[in-house]
Design an enzyme around this catalytic site. Structure first.
Site, PDB file in Angstrom:
ATOM      1  N   ASP A   1      -0.537  -6.208   2.413  1.00  0.00           N
ATOM      2  CA  ASP A   1      -0.490  -5.027   3.279  1.00  0.00           C
ATOM      3  C   ASP A   1      -1.831  -4.897   4.001  1.00  0.00           C
ATOM      4  OD1 ASP A   1      -0.357  -2.253   4.302  1.00  0.00           O
ATOM      5  OD2 ASP A   1       1.388  -2.104   2.998  1.00  0.00           O
TER       6      ASP A   1
ATOM      7  N   ASP B   1       9.142  -3.010  -0.020  1.00  0.00           N
ATOM      8  CA  ASP B   1       9.501  -1.612   0.243  1.00  0.00           C
ATOM      9  C   ASP B   1       8.738  -1.162   1.483  1.00  0.00           C
ATOM     10  OD1 ASP B   1      10.489   0.965   0.050  1.00  0.00           O
ATOM     11  OD2 ASP B   1       9.007   1.611  -1.430  1.00  0.00           O
TER      12      ASP B   1
ATOM     13  N   LYS C   1      15.629   0.362   4.615  1.00  0.00           N
ATOM     14  CA  LYS C   1      15.748   1.695   5.205  1.00  0.00           C
ATOM     15  C   LYS C   1      16.980   1.745   6.108  1.00  0.00           C
ATOM     16  CE  LYS C   1      11.838   2.096   3.165  1.00  0.00           C
ATOM     17  NZ  LYS C   1      11.800   2.635   1.803  1.00  0.00           N
TER      18      LYS C   1
ATOM     19  N   ALA D   1       0.823  -1.210   0.000  1.00  0.00           N
ATOM     20  CA  ALA D   1       0.000   0.000   0.000  1.00  0.00           C
ATOM     21  C   ALA D   1       0.866   1.272   0.000  1.00  0.00           C
ATOM     22  CB  ALA D   1      -0.920  -0.010   1.215  1.00  0.00           C
ATOM     23  N   PRO D   2       0.416   2.304  -0.741  1.00  0.00           N
ATOM     24  CA  PRO D   2      -0.830   2.398  -1.512  1.00  0.00           C
ATOM     25  C   PRO D   2      -0.798   1.748  -2.890  1.00  0.00           C
ATOM     26  CG  PRO D   2       0.357   4.448  -1.675  1.00  0.00           C
ATOM     27  CD  PRO D   2       1.166   3.582  -0.747  1.00  0.00           C
ATOM     28  N   GLY D   3       0.374   1.273  -3.330  1.00  0.00           N
ATOM     29  CA  GLY D   3       0.376   0.520  -4.579  1.00  0.00           C
ATOM     30  C   GLY D   3       1.353   0.965  -5.640  1.00  0.00           C
ATOM     31  N   GLY D   4       2.362   1.763  -5.274  1.00  0.00           N
ATOM     32  CA  GLY D   4       3.310   2.272  -6.262  1.00  0.00           C
ATOM     33  C   GLY D   4       4.024   1.171  -7.027  1.00  0.00           C
TER      34      GLY D   4
END
Length: 341
Positions: free
Chosen positions: A230, A266, A295, A211-214
């Site tokens: 997600d 991600d 990250k 989410a949101p779906g990139g």
């Protein structure tokens, strides 16, 4: 950091990186015994090129010649072309002028563009390769012109097949596609751009933390089937797409019903826990290919990346591991790997 940009020494290796990450690249090169030296924002040189590419190095080339004229005077194009005379001429050249990825470096963009055009015009027409998509296949030589602040100019070269990136200075700028929900889509496109093969029609992809779906959006656009994992909602058009299965649960609890061709991840989560999750997918052979963002913490970035590498390779059995801070990455690195069935 030097008060003014220093010129690299011919015969050494010139590295580019993101501004603010010079010390991390420097530390990696020290650990590798490569003999580094800071040149200025976004630029580091080293005596040796390590076998394992440093995570924070975007591009690297062997220095051929450098100039630092008083008062930042322009170097005559004829002098620059003459310095190229010793480069291999039996292969095509991919000529790229670039600036360091820094606030001061970016002010030299116009100068770099004009210099590249002038050098190209001065070279024999059959010498210059226009399409970087064919550079590795053609065995081309990547010729780099680093246009730095204070008038510093550095000429370097590296075989396209051995280059970390064919983009100028390693800055592979991806365009934001129409209604992409976030910058995440560009991060994915840049990561896939450097792979030998990419997800395509009919491939099964799992997108952890979707989410949101990139990332899911870009994978579907390539014809893949996507299992988007997600607890949060996806963009409405993705949720209704017949090639998207939305599993609303934690990525740490999810177990696939079938093995996937690709695993994508991600997630804004603690990096070692993400690495352990990705290692579980490798160990259980739930996916054949891996593309993930890790990250980075505020401190101790390199020690953490050593632990991430160890977890993915030794605990997960992932092979061909690469760890790179790409142009569209910020406080993160992109990891790619594969598993042999």
């Amino acid at each position: 950091m030097p008060a003014q940009t220093l010129a690299a020494q011919p015969g050494r290796w010139l590295w580019t990186c993101r501004e603010g990450f010079e010390s991390h690249l420097f530390e990696e090169l020290v650990w590798a015994g490569a003999g580094p030296r800071l040149l200025g924002p976004a630029l580091v040189e080293s005596e040796q090129r390590p076998d394992v590419p440093p995570a924070f190095g975007r591009a690297v080339e062997r220095v051929v010649a450098t100039w630092a004229p008083p008062g930042g005077a322009q170097v005559p194009v004829e002098e620059l072309v003459a310095a190229m005379s010793g480069l291999p001429s039996r292969v095509p050249w991919l000529v790229r002028a670039y600036t360091p990825d820094s606030a001061k470096g970016n002010t030299q963009a116009g100068r770099a563009e004009a210099l590249e055009a002038a050098v190209r015009a001065a070279l024999p027409p059959n010498r210059v390769l226009e399409d970087d998509g064919r550079a590795r296949e053609a065995g081309a030589l990547l010729v780099g012109l680093c246009v730095a602040p204070e008038g510093v100019l550095m000429l370097g070269a590296v075989s396209a097949r051995e280059a970390l990136s064919l983009a100028p200075g390693g800055r592979r700028r991806m365009k934001r596609a129409g209604e992409s929900p976030s910058r995440a889509a560009m991060k994915l496109e840049e990561a896939l751009d450097g792979l030998a093969h990419e997800p395509g029609r009919g491939d099964v992809c799992v997108d952890l933390g979707a989410a949101p779906g990139g990332w899911t959006q870009r994978l579907v656009a390539r014809g893949a089937r996507v299992v988007a994992v997600d607890p949060a909602k996806l963009m409405p058009e993705l949720a209704k797409n017949p090639r998207v299965q939305h599993v609303q649960e934690s990525a740490f609890a999810y177990a696939p019903e079938e093995s996937a061709d690709w695993l994508f991840c991600d997630m804004a989560w603690r990096p070692l826990e993400v690495a352990q999750l990705l290692a579980k997918w490798g160990r259980r052979r739930w996916a054949r290919n891996l593309v993930a963002n890790i990250k980075l913490p505020m401190k101790d970035k390199n020690p953490l990346l050593l632990r991430v590498r160890q977890t993915l390779v030794e605990d997960g059995g992932w092979e061909g591991l690469t760890v790179r801070q790409l142009y569209h990455d910020r406080d993160e690195v992109t990891v790619t790997a594969h598993r042999m069935r």
